[in-house]
Design an enzyme around this catalytic site. Sequence first.
Site, PDB file in Angstrom:
ATOM      1  N   GLU A  92       0.814  -1.209   0.000  1.00  0.00           N
ATOM      2  CA  GLU A  92       0.000   0.000   0.000  1.00  0.00           C
ATOM      3  C   GLU A  92       0.847   1.259   0.000  1.00  0.00           C
ATOM      4  O   GLU A  92       1.898   1.322   0.628  1.00  0.00           O
ATOM      5  CB  GLU A  92      -0.900   0.008   1.241  1.00  0.00           C
ATOM      6  CG  GLU A  92      -1.906  -1.115   1.221  1.00  0.00           C
ATOM      7  CD  GLU A  92      -2.817  -1.129   2.440  1.00  0.00           C
ATOM      8  OE1 GLU A  92      -3.552  -2.108   2.595  1.00  0.00           O
ATOM      9  OE2 GLU A  92      -2.795  -0.183   3.225  1.00  0.00           O
ATOM     10  N   CYS A 105       3.003   8.396   1.594  1.00  0.00           N
ATOM     11  CA  CYS A 105       3.484   7.464   2.611  1.00  0.00           C
ATOM     12  C   CYS A 105       3.882   6.173   1.895  1.00  0.00           C
ATOM     13  O   CYS A 105       3.053   5.560   1.223  1.00  0.00           O
ATOM     14  CB  CYS A 105       2.346   7.215   3.604  1.00  0.00           C
ATOM     15  SG  CYS A 105       2.744   6.013   4.871  1.00  0.00           S
ATOM     16  N   CYS A 112       6.194  -7.053   8.351  1.00  0.00           N
ATOM     17  CA  CYS A 112       7.192  -6.468   9.253  1.00  0.00           C
ATOM     18  C   CYS A 112       7.496  -7.438  10.381  1.00  0.00           C
ATOM     19  O   CYS A 112       6.587  -8.010  10.980  1.00  0.00           O
ATOM     20  CB  CYS A 112       6.664  -5.151   9.834  1.00  0.00           C
ATOM     21  SG  CYS A 112       7.851  -4.340  10.929  1.00  0.00           S
ATOM     22  N   CYS A 116       5.054  -5.153  16.562  1.00  0.00           N
ATOM     23  CA  CYS A 116       4.501  -4.360  17.671  1.00  0.00           C
ATOM     24  C   CYS A 116       3.058  -4.794  17.932  1.00  0.00           C
ATOM     25  O   CYS A 116       2.327  -5.120  16.988  1.00  0.00           O
ATOM     26  CB  CYS A 116       4.556  -2.875  17.350  1.00  0.00           C
ATOM     27  SG  CYS A 116       6.239  -2.344  16.989  1.00  0.00           S
ATOM     28  N   CYS A 119      -0.011  -3.013  16.024  1.00  0.00           N
ATOM     29  CA  CYS A 119       0.125  -2.610  14.618  1.00  0.00           C
ATOM     30  C   CYS A 119      -0.408  -3.653  13.651  1.00  0.00           C
ATOM     31  O   CYS A 119      -0.171  -4.849  13.814  1.00  0.00           O
ATOM     32  CB  CYS A 119       1.596  -2.338  14.320  1.00  0.00           C
ATOM     33  SG  CYS A 119       1.919  -1.943  12.595  1.00  0.00           S
ATOM     34  N   GLY A 164       6.278  -1.931   7.161  1.00  0.00           N
ATOM     35  CA  GLY A 164       7.693  -2.297   7.271  1.00  0.00           C
ATOM     36  C   GLY A 164       8.502  -1.403   8.177  1.00  0.00           C
ATOM     37  O   GLY A 164       8.068  -0.326   8.568  1.00  0.00           O
ATOM     38  N   GLU A 165       9.686  -1.900   8.534  1.00  0.00           N
ATOM     39  CA  GLU A 165      10.624  -1.134   9.356  1.00  0.00           C
ATOM     40  C   GLU A 165      11.759  -0.675   8.430  1.00  0.00           C
ATOM     41  O   GLU A 165      12.600  -1.493   8.027  1.00  0.00           O
ATOM     42  CB  GLU A 165      11.143  -2.024  10.502  1.00  0.00           C
ATOM     43  CG  GLU A 165      12.340  -1.486  11.242  1.00  0.00           C
ATOM     44  CD  GLU A 165      12.194  -0.034  11.708  1.00  0.00           C
ATOM     45  OE1 GLU A 165      11.228   0.291  12.421  1.00  0.00           O
ATOM     46  OE2 GLU A 165      13.054   0.787  11.327  1.00  0.00           O
ATOM     47  N   SER A 196      10.459   7.043   9.666  1.00  0.00           N
ATOM     48  CA  SER A 196      10.015   6.632  10.994  1.00  0.00           C
ATOM     49  C   SER A 196      10.569   5.255  11.338  1.00  0.00           C
ATOM     50  O   SER A 196      10.531   4.334  10.523  1.00  0.00           O
ATOM     51  CB  SER A 196       8.481   6.586  11.000  1.00  0.00           C
ATOM     52  OG  SER A 196       8.004   6.085  12.218  1.00  0.00           O
ATOM     53  N   SER A 219       9.217   5.862  16.902  1.00  0.00           N
ATOM     54  CA  SER A 219       7.991   5.333  17.491  1.00  0.00           C
ATOM     55  C   SER A 219       8.285   4.966  18.934  1.00  0.00           C
ATOM     56  O   SER A 219       8.807   3.893  19.213  1.00  0.00           O
ATOM     57  CB  SER A 219       7.554   4.078  16.718  1.00  0.00           C
ATOM     58  OG  SER A 219       7.161   4.434  15.432  1.00  0.00           O
ATOM     59  N   LEU A 220       7.968   5.853  19.831  1.00  0.00           N
ATOM     60  CA  LEU A 220       8.309   5.634  21.238  1.00  0.00           C
ATOM     61  C   LEU A 220       7.151   4.948  21.967  1.00  0.00           C
ATOM     62  O   LEU A 220       7.302   3.877  22.532  1.00  0.00           O
ATOM     63  CB  LEU A 220       8.667   6.966  21.900  1.00  0.00           C
ATOM     64  CG  LEU A 220       9.301   6.847  23.279  1.00  0.00           C
ATOM     65  CD1 LEU A 220      10.721   6.314  23.176  1.00  0.00           C
ATOM     66  CD2 LEU A 220       9.298   8.201  23.994  1.00  0.00           C
ATOM     67  N   HIS A 221       6.011   5.605  21.969  1.00  0.00           N
ATOM     68  CA  HIS A 221       4.749   5.037  22.455  1.00  0.00           C
ATOM     69  C   HIS A 221       4.655   4.706  23.939  1.00  0.00           C
ATOM     70  O   HIS A 221       3.599   4.286  24.410  1.00  0.00           O
ATOM     71  CB  HIS A 221       4.338   3.800  21.653  1.00  0.00           C
ATOM     72  CG  HIS A 221       4.321   4.012  20.166  1.00  0.00           C
ATOM     73  ND1 HIS A 221       3.917   5.192  19.578  1.00  0.00           N
ATOM     74  CD2 HIS A 221       4.658   3.193  19.132  1.00  0.00           C
ATOM     75  CE1 HIS A 221       4.017   5.088  18.258  1.00  0.00           C
ATOM     76  NE2 HIS A 221       4.468   3.895  17.970  1.00  0.00           N
ATOM     77  N   ASN A 295      -5.611   3.919  15.712  1.00  0.00           N
ATOM     78  CA  ASN A 295      -6.580   3.366  14.764  1.00  0.00           C
ATOM     79  C   ASN A 295      -6.832   1.921  15.143  1.00  0.00           C
ATOM     80  O   ASN A 295      -5.932   1.094  14.983  1.00  0.00           O
ATOM     81  CB  ASN A 295      -6.024   3.386  13.334  1.00  0.00           C
ATOM     82  CG  ASN A 295      -5.834   4.789  12.837  1.00  0.00           C
ATOM     83  OD1 ASN A 295      -6.747   5.597  12.851  1.00  0.00           O
ATOM     84  ND2 ASN A 295      -4.619   5.101  12.432  1.00  0.00           N
ATOM     85  N   CYS A 339      -1.604   6.402   7.696  1.00  0.00           N
ATOM     86  CA  CYS A 339      -0.289   5.768   7.788  1.00  0.00           C
ATOM     87  C   CYS A 339      -0.224   5.029   9.107  1.00  0.00           C
ATOM     88  O   CYS A 339      -0.779   5.458  10.096  1.00  0.00           O
ATOM     89  CB  CYS A 339       0.790   6.828   7.830  1.00  0.00           C
ATOM     90  SG  CYS A 339       1.430   7.205   6.253  1.00  0.00           S
TER      91      CYS A 339
END
Length: 353
Positions: A92, A105, A112, A116, A119, A164-165, A196, A219-221, A295, A339
């Site tokens: 995508e 994006c 991936c 996480c 995700c 993906g990373e 990111s 991406s800390l979160h 999301n 995204c």
Amino acid sequence: MNKESIYGLTFEQLSAWLLEHGHKKGRASKVWEWLYRKRVTSFVDMVDVNKDLLTLLEKNYSIQTLTEHTKQESADGTIKFLLKLSDGNLIETVLMRHKYGLSVCVTTQVGCNIGCSFCASGLLKKDRDLSSGEIVEQIMKVQLHLDQVGKGERVSHIVVMGIGEPFDNFENMVDFLEIVKDQKGLEIGPRHITVSTSGLADKIYEFADMKLQVNLAISLHAPNNELRTRIMKINRAIPLEKLMPAIDYYIEKSNRRITIEYILLKDVNDQKEHALELAELMGDRRAYVNLIPYNPVDEHSQYQRSEERTVLDFYDTLKKKGITCGIRIEHGTDIDAACGQLRSKQMKEPQTK
Ligand code: SAH
Ligand code: SF4
């Protein structure tokens, strides 16, 4: 065997390849101009390029390796492209409209491996990395669509936040950046590009040393190891003691502020104590904290979106502590296109249609 995408070559790589094959290095400029300025989709359209060279290019490379599978347009103008790779995998790519321009994006891997817990992309283990050409071609697909619409619009910004990373596909991602930044080509300014990462510290150092001048988002979160490990298992291998110094190194080397991404998960990481702890962790670093409304993902039903009031309170707490922050505006929510929640509903095209 499928031919590789010519979009995967940096200008220097193309020049070197031409030289190796008995052509003048200078011909690269012409080819490059046809690819990125005039944006032809087949070699025969490069009418003033040496015929032998065209035959050689044709034999070794393709311009179009991705095909458009579907395209969904949202009420806010966001467009989600589902693209088919030459091996049948689907990825995508999303076009978003902002006041400041048009951003795309891009996806860097099929699936991936970081996995996480919140995700959608990580639900599918990585099948493979995308080549640099396949990443560039996503931008070209969107740009060609805009060209076709005919309003003269240009992709001005890029976020590497699709499936993906990116730091797990480091070399291809870096080549991609070189290609889209090139002033002879698409000329997308490094300050208009954001990469990111879930926080692969070693790669952050390497990336900093390259001085590419792009924005880095982390991406800390979560504001502490216990919570971060619970929601992002990568934190076990790369805890905050390793990540934070890498972040500082990037800030110092790039002389730019870093973006910290923080998804708000209801009752998990969205309480006042978390905001205070996050402010403490950030200290006086040059950072911008981007609060991201979650999301919901069907398969991760343990997480819900935080209430709007909670999001605003979290933001206020950070502000009062002097942290620069904002709440991310969502795009294309009606078509699942934001995204970070990308996931090809089917990763392979079904056999029967
Ligand atoms: N792998 C990289 C880049 C792709 S994910 C990374 O993790 O940074 C891009 C962003 O979307 C990340 O900040 C990610 O944490 C976030 N994201 C993932 N799933 C999400 C979801 N369901 N809702 C909101 N953001 C999400
Ligand atoms: Fe991979 Fe990023 Fe999703 Fe984590 S948030 S699973 S790193 S795509």
